[in-house]
Write a protein that holds these residues in place. Sequence first.
Motif, PDB file in Angstrom:
ATOM      1  N   SER A  80       0.811  -1.212   0.000  1.00  0.00           N
ATOM      2  CA  SER A  80       0.000   0.000   0.000  1.00  0.00           C
ATOM      3  C   SER A  80       0.846   1.265   0.000  1.00  0.00           C
ATOM      4  CB  SER A  80      -0.912   0.012   1.233  1.00  0.00           C
ATOM      5  OG  SER A  80      -0.145  -0.040   2.431  1.00  0.00           O
ATOM      6  N   VAL A  81       2.151   1.118   0.203  1.00  0.00           N
ATOM      7  CA  VAL A  81       3.051   2.274   0.247  1.00  0.00           C
ATOM      8  C   VAL A  81       3.672   2.546  -1.117  1.00  0.00           C
ATOM      9  CG1 VAL A  81       5.149   3.223   1.297  1.00  0.00           C
ATOM     10  CG2 VAL A  81       3.543   1.914   2.688  1.00  0.00           C
ATOM     11  N   SER A  82       4.069   1.465  -1.808  1.00  0.00           N
ATOM     12  CA  SER A  82       4.757   1.597  -3.086  1.00  0.00           C
ATOM     13  C   SER A  82       4.473   0.362  -3.943  1.00  0.00           C
ATOM     14  CB  SER A  82       6.263   1.734  -2.851  1.00  0.00           C
ATOM     15  OG  SER A  82       6.987   1.663  -4.065  1.00  0.00           O
ATOM     16  N   PRO A  83       4.463   0.494  -5.265  1.00  0.00           N
ATOM     17  CA  PRO A  83       4.207  -0.664  -6.132  1.00  0.00           C
ATOM     18  C   PRO A  83       5.407  -1.593  -6.295  1.00  0.00           C
ATOM     19  CG  PRO A  83       4.577   1.276  -7.472  1.00  0.00           C
ATOM     20  CD  PRO A  83       4.548   1.753  -6.043  1.00  0.00           C
ATOM     21  N   HIS A  84       6.302  -1.644  -5.288  1.00  0.00           N
ATOM     22  CA  HIS A  84       7.510  -2.450  -5.440  1.00  0.00           C
ATOM     23  C   HIS A  84       7.294  -3.933  -5.142  1.00  0.00           C
ATOM     24  CE1 HIS A  84       8.340  -0.601  -1.213  1.00  0.00           C
ATOM     25  NE2 HIS A  84       7.453  -1.560  -1.128  1.00  0.00           N
ATOM     26  N   LEU A  85       6.099  -4.325  -4.648  1.00  0.00           N
ATOM     27  CA  LEU A  85       5.886  -5.745  -4.353  1.00  0.00           C
ATOM     28  C   LEU A  85       4.414  -6.102  -4.527  1.00  0.00           C
ATOM     29  CD1 LEU A  85       7.121  -8.429  -3.247  1.00  0.00           C
ATOM     30  CD2 LEU A  85       6.311  -7.721  -0.994  1.00  0.00           C
ATOM     31  N   SER A  86       4.175  -7.197  -5.205  1.00  0.00           N
ATOM     32  CA  SER A  86       2.818  -7.737  -5.302  1.00  0.00           C
ATOM     33  C   SER A  86       2.926  -9.255  -5.323  1.00  0.00           C
ATOM     34  CB  SER A  86       2.103  -7.224  -6.558  1.00  0.00           C
ATOM     35  OG  SER A  86       2.726  -7.714  -7.740  1.00  0.00           O
ATOM     36  N   ARG A  87       1.887  -9.916  -4.801  1.00  0.00           N
ATOM     37  CA  ARG A  87       1.849 -11.378  -4.784  1.00  0.00           C
ATOM     38  C   ARG A  87       0.457 -11.835  -5.196  1.00  0.00           C
ATOM     39  NH1 ARG A  87       4.968 -13.252  -5.998  1.00  0.00           N
ATOM     40  NH2 ARG A  87       4.929 -15.262  -4.974  1.00  0.00           N
ATOM     41  N   LYS A  88       0.349 -13.007  -5.785  1.00  0.00           N
ATOM     42  CA  LYS A  88      -0.942 -13.541  -6.202  1.00  0.00           C
ATOM     43  C   LYS A  88      -1.785 -13.871  -4.970  1.00  0.00           C
ATOM     44  CE  LYS A  88       0.373 -15.350 -10.728  1.00  0.00           C
ATOM     45  NZ  LYS A  88       0.480 -16.544 -11.589  1.00  0.00           N
ATOM     46  N   ARG A  89      -2.973 -13.296  -4.947  1.00  0.00           N
ATOM     47  CA  ARG A  89      -3.824 -13.415  -3.774  1.00  0.00           C
ATOM     48  C   ARG A  89      -4.301 -14.853  -3.539  1.00  0.00           C
ATOM     49  NH1 ARG A  89      -9.494 -10.394  -3.526  1.00  0.00           N
ATOM     50  NH2 ARG A  89      -8.368  -9.044  -5.000  1.00  0.00           N
ATOM     51  N   ASP A  90      -4.757 -15.527  -4.582  1.00  0.00           N
ATOM     52  CA  ASP A  90      -5.308 -16.873  -4.406  1.00  0.00           C
ATOM     53  C   ASP A  90      -4.259 -17.844  -3.865  1.00  0.00           C
ATOM     54  OD1 ASP A  90      -7.701 -15.904  -5.329  1.00  0.00           O
ATOM     55  OD2 ASP A  90      -7.495 -16.729  -7.346  1.00  0.00           O
ATOM     56  N   ASP A  91      -3.026 -17.728  -4.368  1.00  0.00           N
ATOM     57  CA  ASP A  91      -1.961 -18.622  -3.898  1.00  0.00           C
ATOM     58  C   ASP A  91      -1.646 -18.357  -2.426  1.00  0.00           C
ATOM     59  OD1 ASP A  91      -1.803 -19.747  -6.382  1.00  0.00           O
ATOM     60  OD2 ASP A  91       0.062 -18.758  -6.970  1.00  0.00           O
ATOM     61  N   ALA A  92      -1.544 -17.077  -2.066  1.00  0.00           N
ATOM     62  CA  ALA A  92      -1.222 -16.726  -0.677  1.00  0.00           C
ATOM     63  C   ALA A  92      -2.335 -17.169   0.263  1.00  0.00           C
ATOM     64  CB  ALA A  92      -0.991 -15.218  -0.565  1.00  0.00           C
ATOM     65  N   ASP A  93      -3.589 -16.911  -0.113  1.00  0.00           N
ATOM     66  CA  ASP A  93      -4.722 -17.300   0.732  1.00  0.00           C
ATOM     67  C   ASP A  93      -4.764 -18.815   0.915  1.00  0.00           C
ATOM     68  OD1 ASP A  93      -5.390 -14.655   0.812  1.00  0.00           O
ATOM     69  OD2 ASP A  93      -7.246 -14.840  -0.350  1.00  0.00           O
ATOM     70  N   HIS A  94      -4.518 -19.536  -0.174  1.00  0.00           N
ATOM     71  CA  HIS A  94      -4.556 -21.008  -0.107  1.00  0.00           C
ATOM     72  C   HIS A  94      -3.483 -21.534   0.840  1.00  0.00           C
ATOM     73  CE1 HIS A  94      -4.966 -25.176  -1.331  1.00  0.00           C
ATOM     74  NE2 HIS A  94      -3.683 -25.206  -1.630  1.00  0.00           N
ATOM     75  N   PHE A  95      -2.276 -20.984   0.733  1.00  0.00           N
ATOM     76  CA  PHE A  95      -1.192 -21.479   1.581  1.00  0.00           C
ATOM     77  C   PHE A  95      -1.449 -21.170   3.049  1.00  0.00           C
ATOM     78  CE2 PHE A  95       2.839 -20.843   3.818  1.00  0.00           C
ATOM     79  CZ  PHE A  95       3.342 -22.133   3.717  1.00  0.00           C
ATOM     80  N   ILE A  96      -1.854 -19.934   3.355  1.00  0.00           N
ATOM     81  CA  ILE A  96      -2.094 -19.561   4.748  1.00  0.00           C
ATOM     82  C   ILE A  96      -3.233 -20.386   5.337  1.00  0.00           C
ATOM     83  CG2 ILE A  96      -2.868 -17.713   6.279  1.00  0.00           C
ATOM     84  CD1 ILE A  96       0.062 -17.517   5.361  1.00  0.00           C
ATOM     85  N   THR A  97      -4.276 -20.612   4.563  1.00  0.00           N
ATOM     86  CA  THR A  97      -5.384 -21.444   5.041  1.00  0.00           C
ATOM     87  C   THR A  97      -4.889 -22.852   5.348  1.00  0.00           C
ATOM     88  OG1 THR A  97      -7.018 -20.190   3.779  1.00  0.00           O
ATOM     89  CG2 THR A  97      -7.646 -22.419   4.457  1.00  0.00           C
ATOM     90  N   HIS A  98      -4.048 -23.392   4.471  1.00  0.00           N
ATOM     91  CA  HIS A  98      -3.474 -24.727   4.671  1.00  0.00           C
ATOM     92  C   HIS A  98      -2.695 -24.789   5.990  1.00  0.00           C
ATOM     93  CE1 HIS A  98      -1.276 -28.449   3.760  1.00  0.00           C
ATOM     94  NE2 HIS A  98      -0.176 -27.799   4.081  1.00  0.00           N
ATOM     95  N   VAL A  99      -1.864 -23.787   6.246  1.00  0.00           N
ATOM     96  CA  VAL A  99      -1.035 -23.763   7.455  1.00  0.00           C
ATOM     97  C   VAL A  99      -1.899 -23.632   8.721  1.00  0.00           C
ATOM     98  CG1 VAL A  99       0.684 -22.415   8.718  1.00  0.00           C
ATOM     99  CG2 VAL A  99       0.999 -22.846   6.287  1.00  0.00           C
ATOM    100  N   VAL A 100      -2.867 -22.732   8.673  1.00  0.00           N
ATOM    101  CA  VAL A 100      -3.725 -22.493   9.833  1.00  0.00           C
ATOM    102  C   VAL A 100      -4.549 -23.737  10.168  1.00  0.00           C
ATOM    103  CG1 VAL A 100      -5.755 -21.218  10.641  1.00  0.00           C
ATOM    104  CG2 VAL A 100      -3.852 -20.000   9.587  1.00  0.00           C
ATOM    105  N   LEU A 101      -5.161 -24.345   9.170  1.00  0.00           N
ATOM    106  CA  LEU A 101      -5.991 -25.520   9.431  1.00  0.00           C
ATOM    107  C   LEU A 101      -5.160 -26.695   9.933  1.00  0.00           C
ATOM    108  CD1 LEU A 101      -8.633 -25.486   6.543  1.00  0.00           C
ATOM    109  CD2 LEU A 101      -8.634 -24.340   8.771  1.00  0.00           C
ATOM    110  N   ASP A 102      -3.955 -26.832   9.407  1.00  0.00           N
ATOM    111  CA  ASP A 102      -3.066 -27.893   9.894  1.00  0.00           C
ATOM    112  C   ASP A 102      -2.773 -27.713  11.372  1.00  0.00           C
ATOM    113  OD1 ASP A 102      -0.883 -30.037   9.631  1.00  0.00           O
ATOM    114  OD2 ASP A 102       0.251 -28.283  10.315  1.00  0.00           O
ATOM    115  N   ARG A 103      -2.520 -26.450  11.776  1.00  0.00           N
ATOM    116  CA  ARG A 103      -2.186 -26.199  13.189  1.00  0.00           C
ATOM    117  C   ARG A 103      -3.377 -26.437  14.104  1.00  0.00           C
ATOM    118  NH1 ARG A 103      -0.869 -27.287  16.748  1.00  0.00           N
ATOM    119  NH2 ARG A 103       0.587 -26.588  18.333  1.00  0.00           N
ATOM    120  N   LEU A 104      -4.566 -26.010  13.652  1.00  0.00           N
ATOM    121  CA  LEU A 104      -5.752 -26.137  14.489  1.00  0.00           C
ATOM    122  C   LEU A 104      -6.259 -27.578  14.570  1.00  0.00           C
ATOM    123  CD1 LEU A 104      -7.772 -22.944  13.516  1.00  0.00           C
ATOM    124  CD2 LEU A 104      -6.224 -23.299  15.442  1.00  0.00           C
ATOM    125  N   ALA A 105      -5.817 -28.421  13.655  1.00  0.00           N
ATOM    126  CA  ALA A 105      -6.243 -29.822  13.676  1.00  0.00           C
ATOM    127  C   ALA A 105      -5.430 -30.659  14.653  1.00  0.00           C
ATOM    128  CB  ALA A 105      -6.147 -30.421  12.274  1.00  0.00           C
TER     129      ALA A 105
END
Length: 214
Positions: free
Chosen positions: A33-58
């Motif tokens: 939000s400060v500068s256009p120097h970094l962007s990442r694909k949203r679907d990939d990031a959301d999928h990975f974080i969801t995978h990590v969180v659900l693994d921990r909570l299980a």
Amino acid sequence: MPKSLLSGIATCGVCGGAMKAGVIRDIRSYRCSVSPHLSRKRDDADHFITHVVLDRLARPDAAEILRRDDAPNVAELRVKMLAKQQGEADVLALVAGGHTTLAKAEATLRDLRAEMGTLEAQMSDAGRVDVLGDVLGRAEGAGDAYEARGTAVAEAWAALHMDRQRAIVRALRSIEMRSPGKGSRAPRDAAGRLAHTEATLALTWHQAIASAHV
């Protein structure tokens, strides 16, 4: 109100600014939000974080790891957070008004954001059990088998409103997004994409969780 999992939660690995959801060339993305120097694909990031969180909570020890008996005063923390947020806004206003440069303000912004991160983690600790109650309850009802618990957690997660999912992510981890390197492309297969995304996300468990084996 954010409608994506990590908008405003993940930070930029270049400058520490908040990553915000948007669309770049028809691709759903998170960008600094400060500068256009970094962007990442949203679907990939959301999928990975969801995978990590659900693994921990299980895992069978999730309830014990996430329980806090010494929760801090949330009202006091919110007052401190508002003060830090105002400080950040004041510095950014100086930059926008041409009274200083982003380069000169970076150290101050970095300190303010680090302090806000600490306050945010403390507030998350205070409400962690309530936030996770539904998900952990479903896991406990599924017994001790990891596979059964994983299925129960995934079903409970899918039924949650986005706000609750975001609250859970915020309670568990700090997330920093990083560049994969110039010219780097994600593999087409699911496992390869997951590994590629993992390499561009620096994840830090909050203190109550980090003290246990994760």
